[in-house]
Design a protein around this motif. Structure first.
Motif, PDB file in Angstrom:
ATOM      1  N   THR A   3      19.913  10.994  -9.653  1.00  0.00           N
ATOM      2  CA  THR A   3      19.692  11.923  -8.832  1.00  0.00           C
ATOM      3  C   THR A   3      20.499  12.045  -7.692  1.00  0.00           C
ATOM      4  OG1 THR A   3      17.669  12.349  -9.931  1.00  0.00           O
ATOM      5  CG2 THR A   3      18.269  13.723  -8.250  1.00  0.00           C
ATOM      6  N   THR A   4      20.349  10.995  -6.534  1.00  0.00           N
ATOM      7  CA  THR A   4      21.111  10.943  -5.400  1.00  0.00           C
ATOM      8  C   THR A   4      22.503  10.712  -5.732  1.00  0.00           C
ATOM      9  OG1 THR A   4      19.177   9.919  -4.560  1.00  0.00           O
ATOM     10  CG2 THR A   4      21.220   9.810  -3.491  1.00  0.00           C
ATOM     11  N   LYS A   5      22.876   9.837  -6.444  1.00  0.00           N
ATOM     12  CA  LYS A   5      24.533   9.525  -6.738  1.00  0.00           C
ATOM     13  C   LYS A   5      25.094  10.425  -7.616  1.00  0.00           C
ATOM     14  CE  LYS A   5      23.690   5.979  -3.872  1.00  0.00           C
ATOM     15  NZ  LYS A   5      24.526   5.908  -2.604  1.00  0.00           N
ATOM     16  N   GLY A   6      24.538  11.205  -8.448  1.00  0.00           N
ATOM     17  CA  GLY A   6      25.337  11.724  -9.616  1.00  0.00           C
ATOM     18  C   GLY A   6      25.978  11.117 -10.483  1.00  0.00           C
ATOM     19  N   PHE A   7      25.702   9.908 -11.172  1.00  0.00           N
ATOM     20  CA  PHE A   7      26.161   9.059 -12.162  1.00  0.00           C
ATOM     21  C   PHE A   7      26.587  10.069 -13.286  1.00  0.00           C
ATOM     22  CE2 PHE A   7      23.693   5.169 -10.487  1.00  0.00           C
ATOM     23  CZ  PHE A   7      24.907   4.876  -9.463  1.00  0.00           C
ATOM     24  N   SER A   8      27.818   9.852 -13.627  1.00  0.00           N
ATOM     25  CA  SER A   8      28.044  10.660 -14.912  1.00  0.00           C
ATOM     26  C   SER A   8      28.148   9.883 -16.345  1.00  0.00           C
ATOM     27  CB  SER A   8      29.782  11.063 -14.818  1.00  0.00           C
ATOM     28  OG  SER A   8      30.501   9.884 -14.757  1.00  0.00           O
ATOM     29  N   PHE A   9      27.397   8.704 -16.199  1.00  0.00           N
ATOM     30  CA  PHE A   9      27.227   7.745 -17.397  1.00  0.00           C
ATOM     31  C   PHE A   9      25.868   7.305 -17.367  1.00  0.00           C
ATOM     32  CE2 PHE A   9      29.330   5.708 -13.750  1.00  0.00           C
ATOM     33  CZ  PHE A   9      28.538   5.131 -12.979  1.00  0.00           C
ATOM     34  N   PRO A  10      25.429   6.892 -18.592  1.00  0.00           N
ATOM     35  CA  PRO A  10      23.926   6.440 -18.699  1.00  0.00           C
ATOM     36  C   PRO A  10      23.604   5.126 -17.813  1.00  0.00           C
ATOM     37  CG  PRO A  10      25.001   6.825 -20.958  1.00  0.00           C
ATOM     38  CD  PRO A  10      25.982   7.054 -19.941  1.00  0.00           C
ATOM     39  N   TYR A  11      22.553   5.465 -17.326  1.00  0.00           N
ATOM     40  CA  TYR A  11      22.059   4.145 -16.434  1.00  0.00           C
ATOM     41  C   TYR A  11      20.907   3.716 -17.253  1.00  0.00           C
ATOM     42  CZ  TYR A  11      20.769   1.836 -12.061  1.00  0.00           C
ATOM     43  OH  TYR A  11      20.377   0.770 -11.202  1.00  0.00           O
ATOM     44  N   LEU A  12      20.787   2.562 -17.611  1.00  0.00           N
ATOM     45  CA  LEU A  12      19.650   1.903 -18.684  1.00  0.00           C
ATOM     46  C   LEU A  12      19.055   0.768 -18.138  1.00  0.00           C
ATOM     47  CD1 LEU A  12      22.222   1.731 -21.551  1.00  0.00           C
ATOM     48  CD2 LEU A  12      20.780   3.747 -21.278  1.00  0.00           C
ATOM     49  N   ALA A  13      17.756   0.992 -18.305  1.00  0.00           N
ATOM     50  CA  ALA A  13      16.700  -0.008 -18.035  1.00  0.00           C
ATOM     51  C   ALA A  13      16.614  -1.003 -18.967  1.00  0.00           C
ATOM     52  CB  ALA A  13      15.336   0.498 -17.717  1.00  0.00           C
ATOM     53  N   ASP A  14      16.579  -2.414 -18.483  1.00  0.00           N
ATOM     54  CA  ASP A  14      16.554  -3.524 -19.197  1.00  0.00           C
ATOM     55  C   ASP A  14      15.487  -4.323 -18.449  1.00  0.00           C
ATOM     56  OD1 ASP A  14      16.916  -5.728 -21.189  1.00  0.00           O
ATOM     57  OD2 ASP A  14      18.561  -6.387 -20.018  1.00  0.00           O
ATOM     58  N   PRO A  15      14.045  -4.240 -18.385  1.00  0.00           N
ATOM     59  CA  PRO A  15      13.389  -4.930 -17.399  1.00  0.00           C
ATOM     60  C   PRO A  15      12.834  -6.085 -17.621  1.00  0.00           C
ATOM     61  CG  PRO A  15      12.141  -2.852 -18.452  1.00  0.00           C
ATOM     62  CD  PRO A  15      13.627  -2.903 -18.889  1.00  0.00           C
ATOM     63  N   ASP A  16      12.867  -6.275 -19.230  1.00  0.00           N
ATOM     64  CA  ASP A  16      12.602  -7.641 -19.641  1.00  0.00           C
ATOM     65  C   ASP A  16      13.722  -8.838 -19.772  1.00  0.00           C
ATOM     66  OD1 ASP A  16      13.593  -6.712 -21.673  1.00  0.00           O
ATOM     67  OD2 ASP A  16      11.865  -6.989 -23.044  1.00  0.00           O
ATOM     68  N   GLN A  17      14.934  -8.262 -19.337  1.00  0.00           N
ATOM     69  CA  GLN A  17      16.141  -8.815 -19.575  1.00  0.00           C
ATOM     70  C   GLN A  17      16.695  -9.223 -20.953  1.00  0.00           C
ATOM     71  OE1 GLN A  17      13.671 -10.845 -17.249  1.00  0.00           O
ATOM     72  NE2 GLN A  17      14.237  -8.944 -15.969  1.00  0.00           N
ATOM     73  N   SER A  18      16.339  -8.154 -21.775  1.00  0.00           N
ATOM     74  CA  SER A  18      16.557  -8.835 -23.293  1.00  0.00           C
ATOM     75  C   SER A  18      18.073  -8.661 -23.582  1.00  0.00           C
ATOM     76  CB  SER A  18      15.952  -7.676 -24.258  1.00  0.00           C
ATOM     77  OG  SER A  18      14.697  -7.732 -24.100  1.00  0.00           O
ATOM     78  N   LEU A  19      18.596  -7.703 -22.893  1.00  0.00           N
ATOM     79  CA  LEU A  19      20.170  -7.475 -22.976  1.00  0.00           C
ATOM     80  C   LEU A  19      20.965  -8.544 -22.124  1.00  0.00           C
ATOM     81  CD1 LEU A  19      22.796  -6.073 -23.939  1.00  0.00           C
ATOM     82  CD2 LEU A  19      22.518  -4.501 -22.185  1.00  0.00           C
ATOM     83  N   ALA A  20      20.353  -8.679 -20.894  1.00  0.00           N
ATOM     84  CA  ALA A  20      21.107  -9.516 -19.900  1.00  0.00           C
ATOM     85  C   ALA A  20      21.160 -10.927 -20.706  1.00  0.00           C
ATOM     86  CB  ALA A  20      20.296  -9.528 -18.567  1.00  0.00           C
ATOM     87  N   ASN A  21      20.054 -11.368 -20.969  1.00  0.00           N
ATOM     88  CA  ASN A  21      20.006 -12.790 -21.816  1.00  0.00           C
ATOM     89  C   ASN A  21      20.774 -12.858 -22.768  1.00  0.00           C
ATOM     90  OD1 ASN A  21      18.149 -13.673 -19.763  1.00  0.00           O
ATOM     91  ND2 ASN A  21      16.212 -12.944 -20.929  1.00  0.00           N
ATOM     92  N   ALA A  22      20.656 -11.757 -23.665  1.00  0.00           N
ATOM     93  CA  ALA A  22      21.554 -11.961 -24.794  1.00  0.00           C
ATOM     94  C   ALA A  22      22.897 -12.117 -24.888  1.00  0.00           C
ATOM     95  CB  ALA A  22      21.272 -10.490 -25.957  1.00  0.00           C
ATOM     96  N   ILE A  23      23.546 -11.448 -23.609  1.00  0.00           N
ATOM     97  CA  ILE A  23      25.038 -11.486 -23.414  1.00  0.00           C
ATOM     98  C   ILE A  23      25.403 -12.585 -22.300  1.00  0.00           C
ATOM     99  CG2 ILE A  23      25.461  -9.479 -24.441  1.00  0.00           C
ATOM    100  CD1 ILE A  23      26.014  -8.416 -22.013  1.00  0.00           C
TER     101      ILE A  23
END
Length: 194
Positions: free
Chosen positions: A104-124
């Motif tokens: 909301t503050t920065k106005g990102f024009s792209f998706p910002y996605l939550a990966d709180p259990d690091q599933s994606l981070a660990n996968a790659i």
């Protein structure tokens, strides 16, 4: 020496191929409330994942650069996805609510996605914020890694950047090349994970 080089190249190939099918279907929660998967962007020419965080000073230094790069490629079939893989229990600023406030503050024009259990981070194999991964979509929902590493060569001063690694990797992918570019070391904050 040649044998070591061959094993290194083979290892990079297997690394990019082995995780490609593992994480494309992982559902991640967007700040809009939508569930998003990498496979949803199969129709793009290039997909850029940037691991970032609300709390990280390095991430904050790169926000304007990331937004400018996304804007520069808005009409090039390049998808940008920002991923927050920090554990909100360890870094309260990186809560889902903190992410929504940041968008909301920065106005990102792209998706910002939550990966709180690091599933994606660990996968790659993501380790730091901000860390970039550039993929070229292939048939059958496969994705070929073409670059992994730093966004550019100056994490603190945007006006003193000499090498734009992310920009070069995007152009590499847009030109139809799928060879893996050399990884560049990332200066940033380690992911906050258990």
């Amino acid at each position: 020496m040649i044998k070591r080089l061959l094993f290194s190249v083979l290892g990079l190939f297997l690394y990019s191929f082995s995780f490609a099918q593992d994480f494309t279907q992982l559902p991640l929660l967007s700040t809009t409330g939508d569930s998003v998967r990498l496979a949803d962007f199969q129709d793009q020419k290039v997909v850029v994942l940037i691991f970032s965080g609300v709390h990280c000073v390095y991430s904050k230094k790169y926000e304007a650069r990331i937004m400018a790069t996304a804007e520069a490629h808005a009409n090039d079939s390049v998808a940008f996805l920002m991923i927050n893989s920090n554990d909100p229990d360890l870094s309260p600023e990186d809560s889902y609510e903190g992410m929504v406030e940041q968008v909301t503050t920065k106005g990102f024009s792209f998706p910002y996605l939550a990966d709180p259990d690091q599933s994606l981070a660990n996968a790659i194999g993501a380790k730091k914020n901000p860390e970039a991964f550039v993929f070229v979509p292939l048939p059958n929902e496969k994705f070929q890694l073409v670059y992994h590493g730093a966004i550019d060569d100056n994490p603190l001063l945007a006006d003193r950047v000499h090498q734009n690694f992310l920009g070069d990797a995007i152009q590499h992918g847009l030109s139809g090349k799928v060879e893996l570019l050399p990884a560049q070391p990332v200066k940033g904050c380690y992911l906050k994970s258990m």
